[in-house]
Design a protein around this motif. Structure first.
Motif, PDB file in Angstrom:
ATOM      1  N   ARG A  87     -21.051  20.869  -3.814  1.00  0.00           N
ATOM      2  CA  ARG A  87     -22.198  20.113  -3.372  1.00  0.00           C
ATOM      3  C   ARG A  87     -23.509  20.113  -4.308  1.00  0.00           C
ATOM      4  NH1 ARG A  87     -25.526  23.846   1.153  1.00  0.00           N
ATOM      5  NH2 ARG A  87     -25.862  25.714   0.129  1.00  0.00           N
ATOM      6  N   VAL A  88     -23.586  21.119  -5.263  1.00  0.00           N
ATOM      7  CA  VAL A  88     -24.863  21.154  -5.864  1.00  0.00           C
ATOM      8  C   VAL A  88     -24.437  19.873  -6.895  1.00  0.00           C
ATOM      9  CG1 VAL A  88     -26.024  22.276  -7.814  1.00  0.00           C
ATOM     10  CG2 VAL A  88     -25.057  23.288  -6.046  1.00  0.00           C
ATOM     11  N   VAL A  89     -23.447  19.634  -7.298  1.00  0.00           N
ATOM     12  CA  VAL A  89     -23.219  18.418  -8.281  1.00  0.00           C
ATOM     13  C   VAL A  89     -23.437  17.066  -7.483  1.00  0.00           C
ATOM     14  CG1 VAL A  89     -21.542  16.989  -9.520  1.00  0.00           C
ATOM     15  CG2 VAL A  89     -21.382  19.455  -9.768  1.00  0.00           C
ATOM     16  N   VAL A  90     -22.930  16.854  -6.499  1.00  0.00           N
ATOM     17  CA  VAL A  90     -23.335  15.682  -5.594  1.00  0.00           C
ATOM     18  C   VAL A  90     -24.720  15.810  -5.267  1.00  0.00           C
ATOM     19  CG1 VAL A  90     -22.620  14.564  -3.372  1.00  0.00           C
ATOM     20  CG2 VAL A  90     -21.053  16.068  -4.636  1.00  0.00           C
ATOM     21  N   TYR A  91     -25.446  16.778  -4.756  1.00  0.00           N
ATOM     22  CA  TYR A  91     -27.018  16.903  -4.701  1.00  0.00           C
ATOM     23  C   TYR A  91     -27.487  16.378  -5.867  1.00  0.00           C
ATOM     24  CZ  TYR A  91     -31.744  18.569  -3.910  1.00  0.00           C
ATOM     25  OH  TYR A  91     -32.948  18.716  -3.750  1.00  0.00           O
ATOM     26  N   ASN A  92     -27.269  16.699  -7.040  1.00  0.00           N
ATOM     27  CA  ASN A  92     -27.907  16.453  -8.339  1.00  0.00           C
ATOM     28  C   ASN A  92     -27.973  14.926  -8.370  1.00  0.00           C
ATOM     29  OD1 ASN A  92     -28.734  18.925  -8.863  1.00  0.00           O
ATOM     30  ND2 ASN A  92     -26.977  19.380 -10.082  1.00  0.00           N
ATOM     31  N   VAL A  93     -26.717  14.383  -8.363  1.00  0.00           N
ATOM     32  CA  VAL A  93     -26.494  12.997  -8.737  1.00  0.00           C
ATOM     33  C   VAL A  93     -27.037  11.924  -7.540  1.00  0.00           C
ATOM     34  CG1 VAL A  93     -24.853  11.134  -8.825  1.00  0.00           C
ATOM     35  CG2 VAL A  93     -24.188  13.357  -9.621  1.00  0.00           C
ATOM     36  N   LEU A  94     -26.928  12.186  -6.391  1.00  0.00           N
ATOM     37  CA  LEU A  94     -27.821  11.654  -5.317  1.00  0.00           C
ATOM     38  C   LEU A  94     -29.137  11.540  -5.355  1.00  0.00           C
ATOM     39  CD1 LEU A  94     -25.692  12.334  -2.133  1.00  0.00           C
ATOM     40  CD2 LEU A  94     -25.640  10.189  -3.493  1.00  0.00           C
ATOM     41  N   GLU A  95     -29.744  13.019  -5.713  1.00  0.00           N
ATOM     42  CA  GLU A  95     -31.262  13.033  -5.651  1.00  0.00           C
ATOM     43  C   GLU A  95     -31.828  12.228  -6.909  1.00  0.00           C
ATOM     44  OE1 GLU A  95     -35.024  15.164  -6.900  1.00  0.00           O
ATOM     45  OE2 GLU A  95     -32.978  15.056  -7.794  1.00  0.00           O
ATOM     46  N   HIS A  96     -31.056  12.139  -8.086  1.00  0.00           N
ATOM     47  CA  HIS A  96     -31.575  11.674  -9.448  1.00  0.00           C
ATOM     48  C   HIS A  96     -31.610  10.138  -8.976  1.00  0.00           C
ATOM     49  CE1 HIS A  96     -31.604  10.082 -13.459  1.00  0.00           C
ATOM     50  NE2 HIS A  96     -30.503   9.184 -12.965  1.00  0.00           N
ATOM     51  N   PHE A  97     -30.568   9.372  -8.564  1.00  0.00           N
ATOM     52  CA  PHE A  97     -30.401   7.899  -8.087  1.00  0.00           C
ATOM     53  C   PHE A  97     -31.454   7.675  -7.116  1.00  0.00           C
ATOM     54  CE2 PHE A  97     -26.710   7.926 -10.627  1.00  0.00           C
ATOM     55  CZ  PHE A  97     -26.529   6.699 -11.272  1.00  0.00           C
ATOM     56  N   TRP A  98     -31.773   8.558  -6.089  1.00  0.00           N
ATOM     57  CA  TRP A  98     -32.780   8.513  -5.044  1.00  0.00           C
ATOM     58  C   TRP A  98     -33.985   8.230  -5.557  1.00  0.00           C
ATOM     59  CZ3 TRP A  98     -35.371  12.636  -2.077  1.00  0.00           C
ATOM     60  CH2 TRP A  98     -35.917  11.908  -1.145  1.00  0.00           C
ATOM     61  N   ARG A  99     -34.373   9.376  -6.434  1.00  0.00           N
ATOM     62  CA  ARG A  99     -35.626   9.498  -7.172  1.00  0.00           C
ATOM     63  C   ARG A  99     -35.991   8.319  -7.857  1.00  0.00           C
ATOM     64  NH1 ARG A  99     -34.877  13.778  -9.740  1.00  0.00           N
ATOM     65  NH2 ARG A  99     -34.654  12.746 -11.737  1.00  0.00           N
ATOM     66  N   GLU A 100     -35.155   7.988  -8.677  1.00  0.00           N
ATOM     67  CA  GLU A 100     -35.414   6.665  -9.717  1.00  0.00           C
ATOM     68  C   GLU A 100     -35.655   5.611  -8.864  1.00  0.00           C
ATOM     69  OE1 GLU A 100     -35.989   7.072 -12.909  1.00  0.00           O
ATOM     70  OE2 GLU A 100     -35.591   9.224 -12.755  1.00  0.00           O
ATOM     71  N   ARG A 101     -35.054   5.359  -7.563  1.00  0.00           N
ATOM     72  CA  ARG A 101     -35.067   4.190  -6.785  1.00  0.00           C
ATOM     73  C   ARG A 101     -36.528   4.201  -6.359  1.00  0.00           C
ATOM     74  NH1 ARG A 101     -32.069  -0.122  -7.060  1.00  0.00           N
ATOM     75  NH2 ARG A 101     -32.323  -1.306  -5.038  1.00  0.00           N
ATOM     76  N   LEU A 102     -37.038   5.481  -5.980  1.00  0.00           N
ATOM     77  CA  LEU A 102     -38.269   5.400  -5.329  1.00  0.00           C
ATOM     78  C   LEU A 102     -39.406   5.095  -6.384  1.00  0.00           C
ATOM     79  CD1 LEU A 102     -38.106   8.359  -3.091  1.00  0.00           C
ATOM     80  CD2 LEU A 102     -38.008   6.153  -2.320  1.00  0.00           C
ATOM     81  N   LEU A 103     -39.212   5.529  -7.663  1.00  0.00           N
ATOM     82  CA  LEU A 103     -40.136   5.694  -8.824  1.00  0.00           C
ATOM     83  C   LEU A 103     -40.187   4.118  -9.323  1.00  0.00           C
ATOM     84  CD1 LEU A 103     -39.416   9.022 -10.494  1.00  0.00           C
ATOM     85  CD2 LEU A 103     -41.335   8.416  -9.068  1.00  0.00           C
ATOM     86  N   SER A 104     -38.972   3.402  -9.449  1.00  0.00           N
ATOM     87  CA  SER A 104     -39.004   2.195 -10.053  1.00  0.00           C
ATOM     88  C   SER A 104     -38.212   1.289  -9.088  1.00  0.00           C
ATOM     89  CB  SER A 104     -38.410   2.265 -11.452  1.00  0.00           C
ATOM     90  OG  SER A 104     -37.261   2.699 -11.168  1.00  0.00           O
ATOM     91  N   PRO A 105     -38.687   0.783  -7.906  1.00  0.00           N
ATOM     92  CA  PRO A 105     -38.106   0.164  -7.041  1.00  0.00           C
ATOM     93  C   PRO A 105     -37.750  -1.356  -7.542  1.00  0.00           C
ATOM     94  CG  PRO A 105     -40.344   0.133  -6.180  1.00  0.00           C
ATOM     95  CD  PRO A 105     -40.243   1.394  -7.544  1.00  0.00           C
ATOM     96  N   SER A 106     -36.675  -1.875  -7.401  1.00  0.00           N
ATOM     97  CA  SER A 106     -36.425  -3.284  -7.964  1.00  0.00           C
ATOM     98  C   SER A 106     -36.237  -4.323  -6.969  1.00  0.00           C
ATOM     99  CB  SER A 106     -34.955  -3.305  -8.764  1.00  0.00           C
ATOM    100  OG  SER A 106     -33.828  -2.989  -7.954  1.00  0.00           O
ATOM    101  N   THR A 107     -35.864  -5.356  -7.030  1.00  0.00           N
ATOM    102  CA  THR A 107     -35.837  -6.543  -6.106  1.00  0.00           C
ATOM    103  C   THR A 107     -34.569  -6.329  -5.283  1.00  0.00           C
ATOM    104  OG1 THR A 107     -34.530  -7.886  -7.828  1.00  0.00           O
ATOM    105  CG2 THR A 107     -36.933  -8.289  -7.589  1.00  0.00           C
ATOM    106  N   GLU A 108     -33.581  -5.514  -6.043  1.00  0.00           N
ATOM    107  CA  GLU A 108     -32.310  -5.181  -5.187  1.00  0.00           C
ATOM    108  C   GLU A 108     -32.859  -4.271  -3.603  1.00  0.00           C
ATOM    109  OE1 GLU A 108     -29.589  -3.263  -7.702  1.00  0.00           O
ATOM    110  OE2 GLU A 108     -29.408  -4.787  -9.011  1.00  0.00           O
TER     111      GLU A 108
END
Length: 429
Positions: A87-108
């Motif tokens: 679960r640590v691996v899954v958490y790291n990947v999901l948290e990375h994409f979620w954080r980058e999504r919040l920091l740089s939201p796009s039109t998608e």
């Protein structure tokens, strides 16, 4: 590229609160969505956008069962257990994409709430072209610095050849020549001066070699996918650096040591350095900003970049075009007769006679402006910036062409002088 193709998938179990049971299946991450699909029914039991996630945590259930929880807007909580590899691996990947999504939201991310206009799509395209041109200009700048270092090296060679010419002239002098000069002292001073110049040139060259072109946050793993941890990837002029969250260096790949860069999908790559007699060094990197770094990697490591079949699936999958999206907007709320009329307008270039009763509703759709005045002004400013960047890149290319001509002439002149000195030394021997 389709947004439904998973970037990464993990086998796991999902807790169905209504049935009070766990269902085994696959948790998939796409560019904008997180989805759980049941292995038994092949149906999607949970699907939500990254932009709607409020919190991601590692928790334990009432049975002391290690789980990963995702809190969605509306206070909806999703429980995932039996995650593989862990679960640590899954958490790291999901948290990375979620954080980058919040920091740089796009039109998608805003596509579910409101369809982006033509102007926003054009602005997005121009912004991407501007980033590519900026990366190209940055690489051209570093290439110009390398040419300048080569010019410094050739100047040093010319200086050394001048000292060698003086020494050879003194050795060729007849025995009755008056020894008014002290050639050994002149030689020592020349050596000291050249050593100082070489040290200064090496310092300048070293600073240019270690200059960072771009750096992106990433999830890093050495080898497989079982130990993905947060870190970053830095692309330098002469190397690639993989670092952890505290910016400690994990490994540096020198430019000539990189054997291949395999692109698994637009957000995941692996960098390999092969050895004979010992294991290879391979790092796998997953990042939401990987497309930004790929524009630089493709230029620096063009012959070493390999695209896998997984990447080909991303590229060959059809994506909804802006025209299709536009057509779907026009067709909403339009009666079948008007739909047929619009279809005939698209299929033929000849004007179609419109009945008087249908003209008012069609005018609302047809005469609606695709680009607003604000978007047009923003596009104008971005196009002016693109023009300035292109002019600067052209100027730098012309300067580098002149430097290349100078390098060619200096190299030919140095080769001629070396040949002359070689002949003179052979005569002395």
């Amino acid at each position: 590229m389709s947004r439904d193709i998973p970037i990464h998938s993990w086998p796991c179990s999902y807790y169905i609160n209504s049935d009070k049971r766990w269902e085994h299946g696959t948790l998939s991450l796409t560019r904008t969505m997180v989805r759980f699909t049941s292995d038994q029914s092949k149906e999607s039991l949970a699907s939500f956008r990254l932009s709607s996630i409020m919190e991601i945590k590692m928790e334990s259930s009432s049975f002391i069962f290690s789980t990963l929880t995702v809190l969605e807007q509306g206070n909806v909580k999703h429980w995932f257990g039996s995650l593989k590899p862990n679960r640590v691996v899954v958490y790291n990947v999901l948290e990375h994409f979620w954080r980058e999504r919040l920091l740089s939201p796009s039109t998608e991310a805003q596509g579910a709430e409101s369809q982006s206009s033509k102007g926003q799509e054009l602005i997005s395209l121009v912004a991407g072209a501007q980033r590519r041109l900026e990366d190209t200009g940055r690489v051209l700048n570093h290439q110009g610095e390398q040419f300048d270092n080569m010019m410094q090296g050739l100047d040093k060679i010319d200086s050394d050849l001048g000292v060698a010419d003086k020494l050879l002239s003194e050795l060729e002098s007849p025995s009755w020549w008056p020894f008014g000069k002290l050639p050994w002292r002149t030689q020592q001073e020349a050596k000291a001066e050249e050593a100082a110049r070489a040290a200064a040139g090496a310092a300048g060259k070293g600073s240019a070699r270690h200059k960072v072109i771009t750096s992106i946050p990433a999830v890093v793993s050495k080898g497989g996918d079982s130990d993905l941890k947060p870190g970053c990837l830095s692309v330098l002029v002469s190397s690639l650096e993989v670092r952890d969250t505290s910016y400690q260096l994990l490994h540096r790949f020198e430019r000539n040591e990189v054997d291949d860069i395999r692109v698994h999908n637009p957000y995941e790559i692996s960098v390999r350095q092969r050895f004979i007699g010992k294991p290879d060094i391979c790092y796998r990197l997953l990042s939401a900003k990987m497309p930004e770094a790929m524009s630089v990697l493709e230029m620096q490591y063009k012959k070493k970049v390999e695209y896998t079949r997984e990447y080909a699936v991303f590229k060959t999958t059809p994506v909804t075009s802006p025209c299709d999206t536009e057509g779907s907007i026009w067709n909403e709320g339009v009666c079948p007769q008007q739909k047929g009329l619009l279809q005939r307008c698209h299929e033929t270039e000849l004007p179609v006679e419109v009945p008087a009763g249908e003209l008012s509703q069609l005018q609302v759709h047809v005469l609606q402006p695709a680009v607003s005045q604000t978007e047009a002004q923003e596009l104008r400013q971005m196009l002016l910036q693109l023009k300035n960047l292109a002019v600067e890149a052209e100027t730098e290319l012309e300067r580098q062409d002149e430097v290349l001509d100078t390098l060619t002439n200096s190299t030919d002149r140095a080769t001629l002088h070396i040949d002359k000195h070689t002949c003179r030394m052979k005569r002395l021997l």
